[in-house]
Motif scaffolding. Structure first.
Motif, short mmCIF file in Angstrom:
data_model
loop_
_atom_site.label_atom_id
_atom_site.label_comp_id
_atom_site.label_asym_id
_atom_site.label_seq_id
_atom_site.Cartn_x
_atom_site.Cartn_y
_atom_site.Cartn_z
N ASP A 224 -65.88 126.50 92.12
CA ASP A 224 -66.61 127.36 91.19
C ASP A 224 -67.11 128.57 91.96
O ASP A 224 -68.09 128.48 92.71
N THR B 54 -70.02 132.43 89.61
CA THR B 54 -71.43 132.78 89.46
C THR B 54 -71.88 133.56 90.68
O THR B 54 -71.99 133.02 91.78
N TRP C 240 -67.16 121.24 93.19
CA TRP C 240 -67.56 120.06 92.41
C TRP C 240 -66.51 118.96 92.56
O TRP C 240 -65.32 119.22 92.63
N ASP D 100 -70.42 127.93 83.43
CA ASP D 100 -69.87 126.62 83.81
C ASP D 100 -68.56 126.40 83.05
O ASP D 100 -68.51 125.63 82.08
N TYR D 101 -67.51 127.09 83.49
CA TYR D 101 -66.25 127.10 82.76
C TYR D 101 -65.63 125.72 82.64
O TYR D 101 -64.83 125.44 81.75
N PHE D 102 -65.97 124.81 83.56
CA PHE D 102 -65.40 123.48 83.60
C PHE D 102 -66.10 122.50 82.66
O PHE D 102 -65.65 121.38 82.46
#
Length: 226
Positions: A74, A77, A85, A110-112
């Motif tokens: 990630d 951000t 993660w 939090d695209y996931f």
């Protein structure tokens, strides 16, 4: 300094940085590829592949259940360091009629996360963290959450846990594995998580947590809207 000499020096400098960059990229890729190696024996019949982002993923079984262990980088951000993660997912059909996603410390990027795909907002209980987004979908979603909430509250005391997801297709827990260096990403455009390794005991504990949640869901009467 003659122009010819200056040009040669510039060309040599460019060649040096190209070779150095390629060498560093190879070293970084080799490090990424081995992140899961120390925990391969936790799963039976473990099979490791490299995904399209050059991170490893591992499939295997644990106590008779099929699992996938994957890594999710990630870097979207900008207000915090890049995160790596750990995605531990049990893949099986569950006798439930809804889905629930519990996301801790949502950032909006939090695209996931599964929360964006679910429609109903569920109010967090008093013993859940303040920065907690809970979404559900399906007629049994709230009943599912009520059933697992006491156990999930314990999971959320781990500051590294990011998300718990329950769907009719399986259960997923996401937990922070490593934090990257901003400079490597912004300057060199490399995703570097220095010394990132999956501890076998940590993986075993997460797999056991998933199975505990599964055990709470196997009584259809308790997790159905009926």
């Amino acid at each position: 300094m003659p122009l010819t000499l200056a040009a040669l020096l510039i060309a040599a400098a460019i060649a040096f940085f190209v070779i150095y960059g390629r060498r560093e990229a190879r070293i970084a890729a080799a490090a990424r590829h081995s992140i899961l190696d120390s925990a391969k024996n936790v799963l039976e019949d473990a099979r490791v592949e490299i995904d399209t982002c050059s991170f490893p993923k591992m499939d295997g079984t644990f106590r008779g259940r099929a699992f996938r262990v994957a890594l999710v980088p990630d870097t979207l951000t900008f207000r915090r360091l890049p995160q790596l993660w750990l995605d531990v997912t049990m893949k099986r059909s569950l006798p439930i009629d809804g889905s629930v996603a519990i996301l801790i410390r949502p950032t909006g990027a939090d695209y996931f996360s599964m929360t964006d795909r679910l429609t109903d907002r569920i109010e967090p209980p008093a013993n859940f963290p303040e920065m907690c987004l809970i979404k559900g979908d399906g007629p049994g979603a709230r009943h599912i959450f009520e059933r697992v909430a006491p156990y999930v509250a314990g999971l959320l005391r781990d500051p590294y846990v990011k998300e718990v997801v329950i769907t009719p297709r399986g259960i997923r827990i996401m937990r922070q594995l490593a934090e990257g260096k901003r400079g490597d990403h912004l300057i060199l455009r490399q995703i570097v998580f220095e010394n990132a390794r999956l501890n076998p005991d940590d993986l075993g504990a997460l797999l056991a947590d998933v199975l505990e949640v599964e055990g709470l869901l196997l009584n259809v009467k308790l997790v159905s809207a009926a």
